[in-house]
Design an enzyme around this catalytic site. Structure first.
Site, PDB file in Angstrom:
ATOM      1  N   LEU A 187     -10.814  -3.974   4.201  1.00  0.00           N
ATOM      2  CA  LEU A 187      -9.569  -2.747   3.698  1.00  0.00           C
ATOM      3  C   LEU A 187      -8.253  -1.947   3.715  1.00  0.00           C
ATOM      4  O   LEU A 187      -8.240  -1.278   4.846  1.00  0.00           O
ATOM      5  CB  LEU A 187     -10.070  -1.320   2.334  1.00  0.00           C
ATOM      6  CG  LEU A 187      -8.874  -1.319   1.103  1.00  0.00           C
ATOM      7  CD1 LEU A 187      -8.797  -1.746   0.451  1.00  0.00           C
ATOM      8  CD2 LEU A 187      -9.552   0.380   0.809  1.00  0.00           C
ATOM      9  N   ASP A 188      -7.136  -2.550   3.621  1.00  0.00           N
ATOM     10  CA  ASP A 188      -5.558  -1.533   3.931  1.00  0.00           C
ATOM     11  C   ASP A 188      -5.733  -2.004   5.280  1.00  0.00           C
ATOM     12  O   ASP A 188      -4.830  -0.897   6.054  1.00  0.00           O
ATOM     13  CB  ASP A 188      -5.876  -0.621   3.936  1.00  0.00           C
ATOM     14  CG  ASP A 188      -6.148  -0.202   2.212  1.00  0.00           C
ATOM     15  OD1 ASP A 188      -4.931  -1.056   1.542  1.00  0.00           O
ATOM     16  OD2 ASP A 188      -6.316   0.556   1.650  1.00  0.00           O
ATOM     17  N   ALA A 189      -5.943  -2.896   6.050  1.00  0.00           N
ATOM     18  CA  ALA A 189      -6.099  -2.770   7.293  1.00  0.00           C
ATOM     19  C   ALA A 189      -5.293  -4.625   8.415  1.00  0.00           C
ATOM     20  O   ALA A 189      -5.462  -4.867   9.754  1.00  0.00           O
ATOM     21  CB  ALA A 189      -7.419  -3.080   8.081  1.00  0.00           C
ATOM     22  N   GLY A 208      -7.108   3.423   1.720  1.00  0.00           N
ATOM     23  CA  GLY A 208      -7.789   3.477   0.519  1.00  0.00           C
ATOM     24  C   GLY A 208      -6.826   4.331  -0.568  1.00  0.00           C
ATOM     25  O   GLY A 208      -5.618   3.958  -0.898  1.00  0.00           O
ATOM     26  N   HIS A 257       1.299  -1.137  -0.009  1.00  0.00           N
ATOM     27  CA  HIS A 257       0.233   0.148  -0.245  1.00  0.00           C
ATOM     28  C   HIS A 257       1.077   1.068   0.313  1.00  0.00           C
ATOM     29  O   HIS A 257       2.377   1.738   0.655  1.00  0.00           O
ATOM     30  CB  HIS A 257      -1.028   0.206   1.119  1.00  0.00           C
ATOM     31  CG  HIS A 257      -1.810   1.706   1.172  1.00  0.00           C
ATOM     32  ND1 HIS A 257      -2.749   1.479   0.719  1.00  0.00           N
ATOM     33  CD2 HIS A 257      -1.829   2.538   2.065  1.00  0.00           C
ATOM     34  CE1 HIS A 257      -3.600   2.700   0.498  1.00  0.00           C
ATOM     35  NE2 HIS A 257      -3.026   3.266   1.538  1.00  0.00           N
TER      36      HIS A 257
END
Lengths: 283, 283, 283, 283
Positions: free
Chosen positions: C226-228, C200, C191
């Protein structure tokens, strides 16, 4: 020699650099530093100059007047002119001493171009440190009910000492809009996270929980929105699963000290310009 | 619009900034970037400007003439004026491919403002990479006896392609004074240590032996003295006792790639000025 | 010599290190690496061992059985034992080529202990790169309507090639729960921000807007949120007001490449253990 | 609970980890930390363990005896066993106060697991700081003629206070072999450069002259050869042509403080092992 620092911003437009430098030359100034920046998205021009003038003939008030009525009007400049004079900084602290020691150590060694008329705290814990550095210490306790009253006292102190800017050296209290309005972009805070990650209280606990591999520290001007003001300086340290929350806090202290001191130096050297909740930091 | 970049250095003296900016305004140029530096020890002034002119009326030759006979003479300036034109870079490689891949990847993505007329090597190993990027590849083997002859061939190639500067992307050969004299401060090398530590061959072996906790990489212009030329860019990586020499070499590859690419970008953007075997790197 | 890597976690309890090391000695193994970690908050014990056995007499299946029925039961261990064998990695890409070039360059140089049976993309843009490295390339376009169908095809490919883990090298598509469930903590994403800041899409745009002085990159295992997912590796680069969004993106590319490659190396060397959505990264 | 830390090194050989961990289990110890390292070039094995024992039945002397006559003899171990007890550190300073303030600030906050029986200096400048932290201060002036005499006085002080290790916090004097022999790998120095670059006096001046883009700081154990002892910790800061020598010195102070404090912490936590003029630093 008299030295001034000139900060300008305005809509980007042709000939502005030449006009300003020419104006200074015509007024017998010698430019010893010039840097500029254009925000192409917003179409804003920023410039920082340092100029030297012959002390005998130079009057900063005359210069300001002339600058204002000629150049500033023509180009619709927003500008500030500073004489070479130590600004007065109020230090707000609470119970943590690491930033306080760091700042006072640098102050003593002559690293910081500023005066510290007083240290203010809502607790008495750090008074002995202020004493050992021979700086006046004011104790203004704060509770939910006395907050408004306490801020009035703070304001009175700030004004009576002619304070130019405030540093919250781990002050741990939320500063109200009244104070912010009186000192816009003049209250420097150190937040113990890499903003905008981990806004608010206990960022090291949040960093630990999220399992990040890097922690950070952020110095910013405070605004009404919590931890959302213009960022002046940030730095980070690498961490790992072996670090407990206590370890993160200890590692963070070193970050906080250096990031806050760097921000203070940038501010007193007039290297920071604020716009759109962001900063231009001149070299 | 025609854009030029102007680099100046001279003895520090009053009014130089105003005079130059005024000269540009009088010649209908608009300054879009200005930065300057004064070396107070040596009393030398450096300046970098970018200016835009109306393309129709602007002649860079006329401008250079006027600049030379007026300003440059008055202030005894050393100066260079560059039109906005991609410089031609020759890539010298040997057997290591990591810097080559990195540079060609950036070149392909449009990140680098330059042309690569050819890649040159004393070995054939990397020819397939040159082929896959469709860049001409010249193979000039070098042995102790053929070195002088090989350099003549190199020079012919460089001249016939109108090469502006050379990048030694882990070329592994010592370049002779003949070539250096033809391309002064125009041959960029990447040395795989944090200079001035570990000059010469096998720096990772020396770093391992000394037990350092940080390794580095240095990009510099080559001069007659080995690894002693003006430093353009440096970076480092943390290492520990767990890293073998092989690990240091692998970690170092990442440093070398990024440090060399950054140095190339600074060079082609005319952000580097050299004096006294040091560099001024403009922002 | 046969070498195995053993990963263990369980409730923290006395004698566990001695018991495990003793078990290995009794089975004629020689420990060549041991590291452990205790999460004192959660009271969980983690250990990583590398052991060597005489190849002739050693059967990994026998060892696993014995380990499972004795030690693992006694201490209620969660454990994994890996033979020294290159894992199979599927590379998912879209249109950005920088991470792809970087990974394939390292793969070619022998830096990565893995096999790449295929590269998969929803676009054809990067096929020539796959071709030049002679790695099979599968093109599975994805649209809103065909997404479920496309994922079935992906799964078939993954299974038929015996893929061990997946790397999303700027794949730009959200991966569904079906795939995540089949490859838990085995899908590595990069990311392009310093998570948890700027979750995001378009993190560089958000970083620019917030005026941060540092940008980052984060490699993590993907999870449904998401992205966690658990963070494997992070790194940062300093930026300033002079950097446009385009500059941030260019600087970020270098971060993304190195952070993703480091995460891949940690994963294939079995140095990552996941628990509570965090990672333990052994040295 | 009684806690001990055990440091071992020996020729690398099979079964050593299992034998040591087993020995501890048989003596009713619980291992709470284990890490090891093998130098494959030199074929040396290093291990660090922390073990807890029931305080009532545990005698460290008995344990040492048993360990010595069984394991240590069998494997020809070099070993040290430390009880959990604050080591006594002597602080040697001269005129610079930044490292002194930094160490005392950490000491006061409980960050350092050590005692400071006294501060010693060849000048009186820093006595007020020692006083404000209420630590005894001894003034032993040194001149060329009195050096031998002064060192005798120093030794007497060190011995009478039962000092375990010495920290030279910018002490600025060359320590003689006599003292080094009495405190082998127990005298920690901070050198204000990135060793091995810029050995000796005035490294910031040398860094400025060479035009480096990064400055560093190195903490190491002193040996007879100047600035050539085993490196414990290093860190760096980026600099540019805009930094004067004075700026380098100011930036360097921040490096020196943090690097020296980190080295002290590693030393008192028994995380450093020295061999071949290098260090193994356990996590």
């Amino acid at each position: 020699m008299s030295k001034i620092t000139l900060l300008i911003h305005c809509k980007d437009q042709p000939n502005i650099i030449a006009s300003v430098t020419n104006f200074i030359a015509n007024n017998k100034g010698n430019i010893v530093y010039i840097d500029q920046h254009v925000d192409r998205e917003q179409n804003i021009f920023f410039m920082r100059l340092e100029c030297e003038f012959d002390s005998i003939s130079f009057s900063i008030e005359n210069f300001k007047n002339k600058f204002s009525t000629t150049l500033a009007d023509t180009f619709e400049l927003k500008w500030k002119i500073y004489a070479e004079k130590k600004p007065k900084m109020a230090l707000f602290v609470s119970k943590y001493d690491h930033c306080l020691y760091d700042i006072l150590g640098r102050y003593n060694s002559g690293e910081l171009f500023l005066e510290i008329p007083f240290i203010l705290s809502n607790h008495l814990d750090l008074k002995p440190i202020a004493d050992s550095f021979e700086i006046p210490f004011y104790h203004i306790p704060i509770s939910r009910n006395t907050k408004a009253e306490a801020e009035k006292e703070q304001l009175k102190l700030l004004e009576s000492h002619g304070i130019d800017f405030i540093v919250l050296a781990r002050y741990m209290q939320i500063v109200s809009g009244t104070l912010i309005d009186k000192y816009p972009n003049k209250i420097i805070n150190i937040h113990h996270s890499f903003l905008p990650a981990f806004v608010g209280a206990k960022p090291y606990h949040s960093a630990f929980k999220r399992g990040v591999k890097i922690i950070g520290s952020t110095s910013h001007y405070i605004t009404e929105e919590l931890d959302a003001g213009p960022i002046i300086e940030q730095d980070i340290a690498h961490v790992s699963h072996t670090h407990s929350i206590k370890d993160l806090i200890a590692k963070g202290r070193d970050l906080e000290k250096i990031v806050l001191s760097n921000a203070i130096k940038l501010h007193v050297n007039r290297k920071v310009m604020v716009y759109n909740n962001k900063t231009v930091i001149f070299s």
